[in-house]
Enzyme design. Structure first.
Site, PDB file in Angstrom:
ATOM      1  N   PHE A   1      38.079  35.481  45.701  1.00 53.52           N
ATOM      2  CA  PHE A   1      37.414  36.974  45.645  1.00 53.52           C
ATOM      3  C   PHE A   1      35.985  36.719  45.683  1.00 53.52           C
ATOM      4  O   PHE A   1      35.443  37.557  46.458  1.00 53.52           O
ATOM      5  CB  PHE A   1      37.777  37.311  44.050  1.00 53.52           C
ATOM      6  CG  PHE A   1      37.263  38.960  44.178  1.00 53.52           C
ATOM      7  CD1 PHE A   1      38.258  39.787  44.531  1.00 53.52           C
ATOM      8  CD2 PHE A   1      36.354  39.383  43.227  1.00 53.52           C
ATOM      9  CE1 PHE A   1      37.745  41.087  44.752  1.00 53.52           C
ATOM     10  CE2 PHE A   1      35.853  40.823  43.400  1.00 53.52           C
ATOM     11  CZ  PHE A   1      36.788  41.606  43.973  1.00 53.52           C
TER      12      PHE A   1
ATOM     13  N   ARG B   1      31.544  24.562  42.902  1.00 55.97           N
ATOM     14  CA  ARG B   1      31.424  23.340  42.455  1.00 55.97           C
ATOM     15  C   ARG B   1      31.655  22.427  43.608  1.00 55.97           C
ATOM     16  O   ARG B   1      31.160  21.480  43.649  1.00 55.97           O
ATOM     17  CB  ARG B   1      32.211  23.065  41.287  1.00 55.97           C
ATOM     18  CG  ARG B   1      31.965  23.995  40.132  1.00 55.97           C
ATOM     19  CD  ARG B   1      32.578  23.668  38.894  1.00 55.97           C
ATOM     20  NE  ARG B   1      32.182  24.281  37.675  1.00 55.97           N
ATOM     21  CZ  ARG B   1      31.048  24.218  36.988  1.00 55.97           C
ATOM     22  NH1 ARG B   1      30.241  23.237  37.056  1.00 55.97           N
ATOM     23  NH2 ARG B   1      30.997  24.994  35.932  1.00 55.97           N
TER      24      ARG B   1
ATOM     25  N   LYS C   1      37.962  39.910  35.360  1.00 54.20           N
ATOM     26  CA  LYS C   1      38.686  40.811  34.813  1.00 54.20           C
ATOM     27  C   LYS C   1      39.449  40.180  33.534  1.00 54.20           C
ATOM     28  O   LYS C   1      40.461  39.659  33.864  1.00 54.20           O
ATOM     29  CB  LYS C   1      39.628  41.409  35.670  1.00 54.20           C
ATOM     30  CG  LYS C   1      39.095  42.369  36.888  1.00 54.20           C
ATOM     31  CD  LYS C   1      39.772  42.750  38.075  1.00 54.20           C
ATOM     32  CE  LYS C   1      39.238  43.311  38.822  1.00 54.20           C
ATOM     33  NZ  LYS C   1      40.327  44.095  40.036  1.00 54.20           N
TER      34      LYS C   1
ATOM     35  N   SER D   1      41.458  45.931  44.256  1.00 55.32           N
ATOM     36  CA  SER D   1      41.222  45.213  45.697  1.00 55.32           C
ATOM     37  C   SER D   1      41.817  43.717  45.656  1.00 55.32           C
ATOM     38  O   SER D   1      42.169  43.193  44.485  1.00 55.32           O
ATOM     39  CB  SER D   1      39.742  45.088  45.378  1.00 55.32           C
ATOM     40  OG  SER D   1      39.224  44.299  44.493  1.00 55.32           O
TER      41      SER D   1
ATOM     42  N   ALA E   1      41.645  40.086  47.522  1.00 54.64           N
ATOM     43  CA  ALA E   1      40.352  39.254  48.336  1.00 54.64           C
ATOM     44  C   ALA E   1      40.384  39.340  49.686  1.00 54.64           C
ATOM     45  O   ALA E   1      39.669  39.572  50.531  1.00 54.64           O
ATOM     46  CB  ALA E   1      40.428  37.832  47.958  1.00 54.64           C
TER      47      ALA E   1
ATOM     48  N   LYS F   1      44.727  46.057  32.709  1.00 57.78           N
ATOM     49  CA  LYS F   1      45.849  46.273  33.860  1.00 57.78           C
ATOM     50  C   LYS F   1      46.598  44.865  34.276  1.00 57.78           C
ATOM     51  O   LYS F   1      47.816  45.049  34.477  1.00 57.78           O
ATOM     52  CB  LYS F   1      45.370  47.041  34.971  1.00 57.78           C
ATOM     53  CG  LYS F   1      44.075  46.239  35.753  1.00 57.78           C
ATOM     54  CD  LYS F   1      44.660  45.203  36.710  1.00 57.78           C
ATOM     55  CE  LYS F   1      43.677  44.406  37.057  1.00 57.78           C
ATOM     56  NZ  LYS F   1      44.218  43.554  38.302  1.00 57.78           N
TER      57      LYS F   1
ATOM     58  N   ARG G   1      48.573  37.907  41.640  1.00 51.21           N
ATOM     59  CA  ARG G   1      48.802  36.942  40.842  1.00 51.21           C
ATOM     60  C   ARG G   1      49.403  37.215  39.594  1.00 51.21           C
ATOM     61  O   ARG G   1      50.556  36.379  39.023  1.00 51.21           O
ATOM     62  CB  ARG G   1      47.773  35.872  40.545  1.00 51.21           C
ATOM     63  CG  ARG G   1      47.376  35.029  41.743  1.00 51.21           C
ATOM     64  CD  ARG G   1      46.030  34.254  41.615  1.00 51.21           C
ATOM     65  NE  ARG G   1      44.767  35.225  41.216  1.00 51.21           N
ATOM     66  CZ  ARG G   1      43.740  34.588  40.959  1.00 51.21           C
ATOM     67  NH1 ARG G   1      43.343  33.303  41.354  1.00 51.21           N
ATOM     68  NH2 ARG G   1      42.677  35.357  41.109  1.00 51.21           N
TER      69      ARG G   1
ATOM     70  N   GLU H   1      44.597  35.729  34.657  1.00 52.43           N
ATOM     71  CA  GLU H   1      44.018  36.201  33.620  1.00 52.43           C
ATOM     72  C   GLU H   1      44.676  37.121  32.749  1.00 52.43           C
ATOM     73  O   GLU H   1      44.253  37.027  31.456  1.00 52.43           O
ATOM     74  CB  GLU H   1      42.884  37.174  34.271  1.00 52.43           C
ATOM     75  CG  GLU H   1      41.920  36.510  35.465  1.00 52.43           C
ATOM     76  CD  GLU H   1      40.830  35.519  34.463  1.00 52.43           C
ATOM     77  OE1 GLU H   1      40.817  35.441  33.316  1.00 52.43           O
ATOM     78  OE2 GLU H   1      39.879  35.513  35.275  1.00 52.43           O
TER      79      GLU H   1
END
EC number: 1.1.1.94
Length: 314
Positions: free
Chosen positions: A11, A30, A96, A126, A128, A179, A243, A264
Site C-alpha cells: 500500500f 527497512r 486501519k 482501495s 494497492a 470493516k 487479506r 489487521e
C-alpha cells in the site's frame, strides 16, 4: 509541499507510485534491496517511476507531509522510537486498525508521540494494485483542522486518486478499522459454504455493529455510511484481493493461511471485544471473529454462536 511515505509495503508503495505522477516522492522501508530492480516484490508488475526515490535512511525523510503506511500494531513502536523527528509536520495515518496496547486508533498514537504535528487519516475502499495501476479510486482524507484537511486533500489527490475530506477523524478511522473484522466474518461464511445470503446478513448486521461502536466512541453517524465505512466494507467483503476476507475464507474452510501475512482485522477484533465490554455494547460478530482467530470458538460452532442469540427487533 513535499511528500514522503514511511512503509514500503504494497500500500505504501502504491501511494508513492500514484503521488510520483505529481512530483518527487521519497519512500522509506527497512529492506530496500529491491529498489535497484525497479520493482517492489510486494507489488509485482508495477514499475517504480523516475520521480520515486527509495531509501532505508530515516534521516532522508525531510518532507513536510509524511504518510505513515505501517501496520496498526507496528505504528506505536515506530513512533516511540522515531516519532520525535517527525513532530511539527503533516502526519497522515494510512493504518486501519486499533492498537492493542492502548485500545486507541493510529491518529491518537501519532498525536501522543508528535504533539505539534498536524494529524490526518487517509482511508477508504482501495486495493494497492488498483491505486498503483492508476485505476479510479476514491478515498477519505480526515483531519480535525478543516483548513489543513483542504490543503492535504489538494496535495494528495491525483488524476486517478480522488480524495473527499472530513473533519471526523474518529469516524473515518474507525470505519476503516472495524470493516476488517466484518470482512473476516464474511469470508468465513463463504469459506464454510453458508452462501451469499449468509454473507449479506453478516455484512448488514456487521455494519450495524460498526455504527454502534463508532458513535459510542464519538464518531458522527453520517460518516460511517461514506467511503471510509460502508464503501470500504463493501469492497473488502466481496473481493479475494482483501487479506482479511481471504483469512476468513481460510478459517471457514479450515485451511491454513499464509504465514507472516498481516491481517489487521484479527488484532482489531481482540481490541474491539475489550472496548465493547468496557462500553457495554453488544458486538456479536466481532466477538465471534476474535474467538475464531484465537481458537476459542471452533468454526463448526460459529453458526450456533450467532443464530442462537435471542430474537430481537432489527
Amino acid at each position: 509541499m513535499s511528500v514522503a511515505i514511511i512503509g514500503a509495503g504494497a500500500f505504501g508503495t502504491a501511494l508513492a507510485v500514484s503521488l510520483a505522477t505529481k512530483g518527487p516522492v521519497t519512500l522509506w522501508g527497512r529492506d530496500t534491496e529491491w529498489a535497484d530492480t525497479g520493482e517492489n516484490p510486494r507489488l509485482p508488475g508495477v514499475p517504480l517511476p523516475p520521480a520515486l526515490r527509495v531509501t532505508d535512511r530515516l534521516d532522508e525523510i525531510t518532507a513536510e507531509t509524511v504518510l505513515l503506511a505501517l501496520p496498526a500494531q507496528v505504528l506505536g513502536g515506530f513512533l516511540a522510537e522515531h516519532g520525535a523527528q517527525f513532530d511539527r509536520r503533516n502526519l497522515v495515518s494510512c493504518a486501519k486498525g486499533i492498537d492493542l496496547a492502548t485500545l486507541t486508533g493510529p491518529s491518537a498514537l501519532i498525536a501522543a508521540a508528535c504533539p505539534q504535528a498536524t494529524v490526518a487519516v487517509l482511508t477508504g475502499p482501495s486495493f494497492a494494485a488498483d491505486i498503483a495501476r492508476g485505476l479510479p479510486t476514491a478515498l477519505t482524507l480526515a483531519c480535525a483542522d478543516a483548513g489543513a484537511a483542504e490543503a492535504l486533500q489538494r496535495q494528495l489527490s491525483t488524476a486517478t486518486l480522488r480524495l473527499y475530506r472530513t473533519t471526523d477523524v474518529t469516524g473515518a478511522e474507525l470505519g476503516g478499522a472495524l470493516k476488517n473484522i466484518i470482512a473476516i466474518a464474511a469470508g468465513a461464511a463463504i469459506g464454510a459454504g453458508y452462501g451469499d445470503s449468509a454473507r449479506a446478513s453478516v455484512v448488514t448486521r456487521g455494519f450495524a455493529e460498526m455504527l454502534r461502536l463508532a458513535t459510542a466512541l464519538g464518531a458522527r453517524p453520517e460518516t460511517l455510511p461514506g467511503l471510509s465505512g460502508l464503501g470500504d466494507l463493501v469492497l473488502t467483503c466481496t473481493s479475494e484481493q482483501s487479506r482479511n476476507f481471504r483469512y476468513g475464507l481460510a478459517l471457514g474452510s479450515r485451511r491454513p493461511f499464509a504465514a507472516g501475512t498481516t491481517v489487521e482485522g484479527a488484532s482489531t477484533a481482540r481490541a474491539v471485544t475489550q472496548l465493547a465490554e468496557r462500553l457495554g455494547i453488544e458486538m456479536p460478530i466481532s466477538n465471534l471473529v476474535a474467538g475464531l482467530a484465537e481458537g476459542r470458538i471452533a468454526m463448526e460452532h460459529a453458526l450456533d454462536f450467532l443464530l442462537n442469540r435471542p430474537l430481537k427487533e432489527e
